[in-house]
Design a protein around this motif. Structure first.
Motif, PDB file in Angstrom:
ATOM      1  N   ILE A  28     -33.125  -7.253 -11.511  1.00 11.39           N
ATOM      2  CA  ILE A  28     -33.996  -8.296 -10.980  1.00 11.39           C
ATOM      3  C   ILE A  28     -33.605  -8.806  -9.595  1.00 11.39           C
ATOM      4  CG2 ILE A  28     -34.758  -9.176 -13.237  1.00 11.39           C
ATOM      5  CD1 ILE A  28     -32.733 -11.591 -12.439  1.00 11.39           C
ATOM      6  N   PHE A  29     -32.388  -8.502  -9.142  1.00  2.27           N
ATOM      7  CA  PHE A  29     -31.992  -9.012  -7.815  1.00  2.27           C
ATOM      8  C   PHE A  29     -32.969  -8.537  -6.748  1.00  2.27           C
ATOM      9  CE2 PHE A  29     -30.328  -4.796  -7.202  1.00  2.27           C
ATOM     10  CZ  PHE A  29     -30.368  -4.609  -5.834  1.00  2.27           C
ATOM     11  N   LEU A  30     -33.440  -7.280  -6.896  1.00  6.22           N
ATOM     12  CA  LEU A  30     -34.321  -6.723  -5.874  1.00  6.22           C
ATOM     13  C   LEU A  30     -35.663  -7.456  -5.864  1.00  6.22           C
ATOM     14  CD1 LEU A  30     -34.433  -4.492  -3.733  1.00  6.22           C
ATOM     15  CD2 LEU A  30     -35.637  -3.079  -5.410  1.00  6.22           C
ATOM     16  N   ARG A  31     -36.177  -7.702  -7.064  1.00  9.34           N
ATOM     17  CA  ARG A  31     -37.423  -8.444  -7.203  1.00  9.34           C
ATOM     18  C   ARG A  31     -37.306  -9.819  -6.542  1.00  9.34           C
ATOM     19  NH1 ARG A  31     -37.723 -10.349 -12.961  1.00  9.34           N
ATOM     20  NH2 ARG A  31     -36.615 -12.110 -12.085  1.00  9.34           N
ATOM     21  N   GLU A  32     -36.179 -10.479  -6.741  1.00 14.32           N
ATOM     22  CA  GLU A  32     -35.986 -11.818  -6.167  1.00 14.32           C
ATOM     23  C   GLU A  32     -35.980 -11.765  -4.646  1.00 14.32           C
ATOM     24  OE1 GLU A  32     -35.859 -14.669  -7.717  1.00 14.32           O
ATOM     25  OE2 GLU A  32     -35.780 -13.962  -9.791  1.00 14.32           O
ATOM     26  N   LEU A  33     -35.291 -10.794  -4.088  1.00 16.50           N
ATOM     27  CA  LEU A  33     -35.205 -10.733  -2.631  1.00 16.50           C
ATOM     28  C   LEU A  33     -36.549 -10.336  -2.024  1.00 16.50           C
ATOM     29  CD1 LEU A  33     -31.658  -9.179  -2.074  1.00 16.50           C
ATOM     30  CD2 LEU A  33     -32.340 -11.580  -2.179  1.00 16.50           C
ATOM     31  N   ILE A  34     -37.238  -9.421  -2.699  1.00 10.35           N
ATOM     32  CA  ILE A  34     -38.556  -9.028  -2.202  1.00 10.35           C
ATOM     33  C   ILE A  34     -39.514 -10.212  -2.292  1.00 10.35           C
ATOM     34  CG2 ILE A  34     -40.589  -7.609  -2.719  1.00 10.35           C
ATOM     35  CD1 ILE A  34     -38.678  -5.319  -3.402  1.00 10.35           C
ATOM     36  N   SER A  35     -39.411 -10.967  -3.373  1.00  7.87           N
ATOM     37  CA  SER A  35     -40.309 -12.112  -3.521  1.00  7.87           C
ATOM     38  C   SER A  35     -40.034 -13.162  -2.444  1.00  7.87           C
ATOM     39  CB  SER A  35     -40.210 -12.653  -4.946  1.00  7.87           C
ATOM     40  OG  SER A  35     -39.947 -14.019  -4.962  1.00  7.87           O
ATOM     41  N   GLY A 123     -33.430 -16.577  -8.347  1.00  8.70           N
ATOM     42  CA  GLY A 123     -33.490 -16.640  -6.898  1.00  8.70           C
ATOM     43  C   GLY A 123     -32.445 -15.829  -6.166  1.00  8.70           C
ATOM     44  N   PHE A 124     -32.248 -16.227  -4.948  1.00 15.70           N
ATOM     45  CA  PHE A 124     -31.402 -15.492  -4.002  1.00 15.70           C
ATOM     46  C   PHE A 124     -30.040 -15.113  -4.581  1.00 15.70           C
ATOM     47  CE2 PHE A 124     -28.118 -15.597  -0.713  1.00 15.70           C
ATOM     48  CZ  PHE A 124     -28.565 -14.606   0.130  1.00 15.70           C
ATOM     49  N   TYR A 125     -29.441 -16.054  -5.294  1.00 16.75           N
ATOM     50  CA  TYR A 125     -28.067 -15.829  -5.751  1.00 16.75           C
ATOM     51  C   TYR A 125     -27.917 -14.655  -6.711  1.00 16.75           C
ATOM     52  CZ  TYR A 125     -27.347 -20.324  -3.620  1.00 16.75           C
ATOM     53  OH  TYR A 125     -27.304 -21.341  -2.724  1.00 16.75           O
ATOM     54  N   SER A 126     -29.017 -14.235  -7.305  1.00 18.04           N
ATOM     55  CA  SER A 126     -28.915 -13.123  -8.253  1.00 18.04           C
ATOM     56  C   SER A 126     -28.356 -11.870  -7.574  1.00 18.04           C
ATOM     57  CB  SER A 126     -30.271 -12.841  -8.889  1.00 18.04           C
ATOM     58  OG  SER A 126     -31.202 -12.517  -7.893  1.00 18.04           O
ATOM     59  N   VAL A 127     -28.416 -11.846  -6.254  1.00 17.37           N
ATOM     60  CA  VAL A 127     -27.898 -10.679  -5.540  1.00 17.37           C
ATOM     61  C   VAL A 127     -26.406 -10.473  -5.833  1.00 17.37           C
ATOM     62  CG1 VAL A 127     -27.298 -11.900  -3.392  1.00 17.37           C
ATOM     63  CG2 VAL A 127     -27.932  -9.474  -3.319  1.00 17.37           C
ATOM     64  N   PHE A 128     -25.723 -11.564  -6.165  1.00 15.03           N
ATOM     65  CA  PHE A 128     -24.283 -11.426  -6.414  1.00 15.03           C
ATOM     66  C   PHE A 128     -23.968 -10.804  -7.774  1.00 15.03           C
ATOM     67  CE2 PHE A 128     -24.203 -14.478  -2.883  1.00 15.03           C
ATOM     68  CZ  PHE A 128     -23.320 -13.797  -2.044  1.00 15.03           C
ATOM     69  N   MET A 129     -24.985 -10.497  -8.530  1.00 16.77           N
ATOM     70  CA  MET A 129     -24.744  -9.715  -9.746  1.00 16.77           C
ATOM     71  C   MET A 129     -24.364  -8.281  -9.367  1.00 16.77           C
ATOM     72  SD  MET A 129     -27.422 -10.924 -12.658  1.00 16.77           S
ATOM     73  CE  MET A 129     -28.934 -10.518 -11.840  1.00 16.77           C
ATOM     74  N   VAL A 130     -24.832  -7.838  -8.201  1.00 17.76           N
ATOM     75  CA  VAL A 130     -24.565  -6.444  -7.823  1.00 17.76           C
ATOM     76  C   VAL A 130     -23.773  -6.318  -6.520  1.00 17.76           C
ATOM     77  CG1 VAL A 130     -26.638  -5.593  -8.984  1.00 17.76           C
ATOM     78  CG2 VAL A 130     -26.766  -6.232  -6.570  1.00 17.76           C
ATOM     79  N   ALA A 131     -23.679  -7.425  -5.758  1.00 21.95           N
ATOM     80  CA  ALA A 131     -23.082  -7.317  -4.423  1.00 21.95           C
ATOM     81  C   ALA A 131     -21.663  -7.864  -4.398  1.00 21.95           C
ATOM     82  CB  ALA A 131     -23.925  -8.086  -3.416  1.00 21.95           C
ATOM     83  N   GLU A 132     -20.798  -7.211  -3.594  1.00 20.91           N
ATOM     84  CA  GLU A 132     -19.484  -7.831  -3.387  1.00 20.91           C
ATOM     85  C   GLU A 132     -19.491  -8.639  -2.103  1.00 20.91           C
ATOM     86  OE1 GLU A 132     -16.735  -4.581  -3.460  1.00 20.91           O
ATOM     87  OE2 GLU A 132     -17.058  -4.108  -1.354  1.00 20.91           O
ATOM     88  N   LYS A 133     -20.470  -8.348  -1.249  1.00 22.42           N
ATOM     89  CA  LYS A 133     -20.608  -9.127  -0.022  1.00 22.42           C
ATOM     90  C   LYS A 133     -22.074  -9.067   0.420  1.00 22.42           C
ATOM     91  CE  LYS A 133     -19.231  -8.090   4.386  1.00 22.42           C
ATOM     92  NZ  LYS A 133     -18.278  -7.651   5.417  1.00 22.42           N
TER      93      LYS A 133
END
Ligand code: ADP
Ligand code: MG
Length: 629
Positions: A28-35, A123-133
């Motif tokens: 879902i991180f991608l969906r959040e960032l695209i949204s 939201g945006f923070y979900s990116v940290f489920m997959v990102a180290e930076k």
């Protein structure tokens, strides 16, 4: 020059949770960032409507995604509104978003965070489920320089000036080692198709090529070009309707129904609306002050994010989009308010939604009851607001039936009444009682007679029902009658009537004494009643008086309530009344009689779930009866 900031405590908690989440659906991180990118583009579009300089030479709105499989990097770039430095701090550094706040509050109450992340967009923070930076560079039209935000999602972020010249935002995601799968071209393509297909902005991805061949990248659009609401109904499967809803609403449960309509007539519009079934934090808030309404597109341009003027406030749980060419493109919000076409669209949509609710009520009862459980309160407000539609709306609501032991509609109530009593009267009475709970309603003394005579009573136990019955005094000509009202007559035989009159005469002086003992500022009258079943007595409410339930509610809210004199109805056939009469005849001044009167009066109060003014006196009187035996 860069500067370091620490996240506020709430943000840190959320990050902590996300980075350690074992949540399986990290996709879902991608969906959040695209949204977010798509929201930013919508905002840029709206701004360009009034500011001709705004777009400069960057007029082609799109989201561009690239990936570097070898180095585990994804970038997502949009030419939307961008952010100034202050905006970055406000939007990305804090939890400004109320949805995320709600999410954290919900989290306090549940242990199952994973299902919560799945249900709500974080939201945006979900990116940290997959990102180290994560590195975000953004430039707003309102600022000369761009700003770079960098964070590893561990308590701090860094801000520095950037060199980006173009309006918009680029996010670079450095994936955790074991999440490198997401940098694969086919994987990105699959996720976009699945979650962001109908986002309404082109999502561009390089066409796949072997990483070893270093050719220039050629981008093509991955998502649907045509907005879903502009397609023909026959082109769209139920699954697609559902996926679209979930991708735009962040409500990941199934909606109750959707309405897709192209209406031509005195005003033409296309609408795709969804009626939710589950309560989520974005829709149908109990608070009527929340922003609501569908997006409004005029000639394919979104001009309003939440067009509340297109739906009445009691339908504030309904969302998605209305598109029309019958409203001028450059209209201001204030002008929109006075535009006759918006009023026409609102009327037409309201009618369609009510029709849909009726259909679901009949064909999809179980889900419909779920929906009512979550949004029925809001829907009921319509009965109060809409003079012309109140009966239509009332017809879409169900109420608990005493005899059926389940919820039924007013029509079902009437139909049953018709079948049971095939008399000539077309007008049926709809009997109801309001109470705080089913137990309280069922304990009311007046209900026994109805049960015995097999006449149904609707048990209205929702706080708003008190207001509902104040606005809805009849339903298509059939009066709604409170069974605690003073003049509710069930059929009484001539015989019974005569007996009652005799008793009234016989007990006249006793009744007078009772009234004076309790106080004539509390009691309007004391009279015999045949409608009490096995109960001793009960309190009746006169027409035009506050009902007992309403009085209780107002007092609980701390409001001043003028004294409401009730009528005490008494069952002359009851043993206790006979006992009282005996006592009265032998010694009308006796302490025992006085105690008896108080004791039974307080019983009537208790059966109304009413507070006594003196519990200790009540208990002592009771004890005395036991000892004196
Ligand atoms: P939400 O989108 O629900 O507001 P998010 O956590 O996804 O919550 O995003 C927080 C905020 O950050 C957004 O409301 C927006 O103001 C800002 N933002 C995020 N991404 C972008 C972007 N690509 N362009 C401009 N602003 C953005
Ligand atoms: Mg977002």
């Amino acid at each position: 020059m860069s500067k370091q900031y620490t996240f506020e405590a709430q943000t840190e908690r959320l990050l902590e949770l996300l980075t350690h989440s074992i949540y399986s659906n990290k996709d879902i991180f991608l969906r959040e960032l695209i949204s977010n990118a798509s929201d930013a583009i919508d905002k840029a579009r709206i701004r360009s409507l009034t500011d001709t300089e705004y777009l400069e030479d960057d007029t082609n709105f799109e989201i561009r995604i690239t990936s570097d499989e070898e180095n585990h990097i994804i970038t997502i770039e949009d030419n939307g509104i961008g952010m100034t430095r202050d905006e970055v701090v406000a939007n990305i550094g804090t939890i400004a978003k109320s949805g995320t706040k709600d999410f954290l509050e919900k989290l306090e109450k549940t242990k199952d965070e994973n299902s919560l992340i799945g249900q709500f967009g974080v939201g945006f923070y979900s990116v940290f489920m997959v990102a180290e930076k994560v590195e975000l560079e953004t430039k707003s039209f309102d600022s000369k320089t761009s700003v770079i935000w960098i964070s590893e999602g561990k308590g701090t972020f860094e801000l520095s000036d950037g060199k980006r010249k173009k309006r918009g935002t680029k996010i670079t995601i450095f994936l955790k080692k074991d999440e490198s799968e997401y940098a694969k071209n086919y994987k990105l393509r699959e996720l976009i198709k699945k979650h962001s297909n109908y986002i309404g902005v082109p999502i561009m991805l390089p066409e796949y090529q072997d990483p070893k061949e270093k050719k220039e990248e050629k981008f093509s659009q991955v998502n649907e070009t045509k907005a879903i609401w502009n397609k023909q109904k026959s082109e769209i499967t139920d699954e697609e309707y559902k996926n679209f809803y979930q991708s735009v609403s962040m409500d990941f449960t199934d909606p109750l129904a959707h309405i897709h309509t192209k209406t031509e007539g005195n005003v033409s519009y296309t609408a795709l609306l969804y009626i939710p079934m589950a309560k989520n934090m974005f829709l149908g808030s109990a608070d009527s002050q929340t922003e609501y309404g569908p997006k409004l597109f005029v000639q394919n341009v979104m001009i309003l994010e939440k067009a509340a003027l297109l739906l009445p406030v009691w339908l504030r749980f309904v969302s998605w989009v209305v598109q029309t060419s019958d409203i001028p493109l450059n209209i201001s919000r204030e002008m929109l308010q006075g535009n006759p076409n918006t009023e026409k669209i609102k009327k037409s949509l309201t009618k369609k939604i009510i029709d849909t609710l009726k259909k679901e009520l009949i064909n999809n009862r179980e889900n419909y009851e779920n929906f009512l459980g979550n949004f029925g309160n809001i829907l009921k407000e319509g009965i109060y607001y809409e003079i012309d539609l109140k009966e239509e709306i009332a017809g879409t609501i169900t109420f608990y039936s005493l005899l059926e032991n389940k919820k039924i509609t007013l029509d079902e109530y009437l139909k049953k009444a018709q079948e049971e009593k095939k008399d000539d009267k077309n007008i049926k009475k709809i009997y109801f009682i309001t109470a705080k709970s089913l137990a309280e309603a069922k304990a009311n003394p007046y209900i026994d007679q109805f049960q015995k005579k097999n006449i149904d009573v609707l048990l209205l136990v929702d706080p708003i029902d008190e207001w509902l019955t104040g606005s809805l005094t009849s339903y298509w000509g059939n009066p709604l009658i409170s069974i605690t009202g003073k003049d509710v007559e069930l059929e009484v035989s001539e015989e019974e009537k005569k007996q009652q009159e005799e008793k009234a005469k016989e007990y006249k002086d006793l009744f007078e004494l009772i009234k004076n003992t309790i106080g004539s500022d509390t009691l309007e009258a004391v009279q015999p009643s045949t409608r009490l079943g096995d109960h001793v007595w009960a309190l009746a409410t006169k027409d035009g008086q506050l009902s007992i339930q309403m009085e209780k509610m107002m007092r609980a809210m701390g409001q001043e309530v003028p004294p409401q004199k009730r009528t005490l109805e008494l069952n002359p056939d009851h043993k206790i009344v006979a006992l009282m009469f005996e006592e009265f005849q032998s010694d009308l001044k006796s302490e025992k009689l006085k105690n008896l009167i108080w004791y039974v009066y307080e019983q009537a109060l208790l059966l109304e779930w009413w507070e006594l003014s003196d519990y200790r006196a009540f208990v002592e009187r009771m004890n005395q009866f036991i000892v004196s035996k």
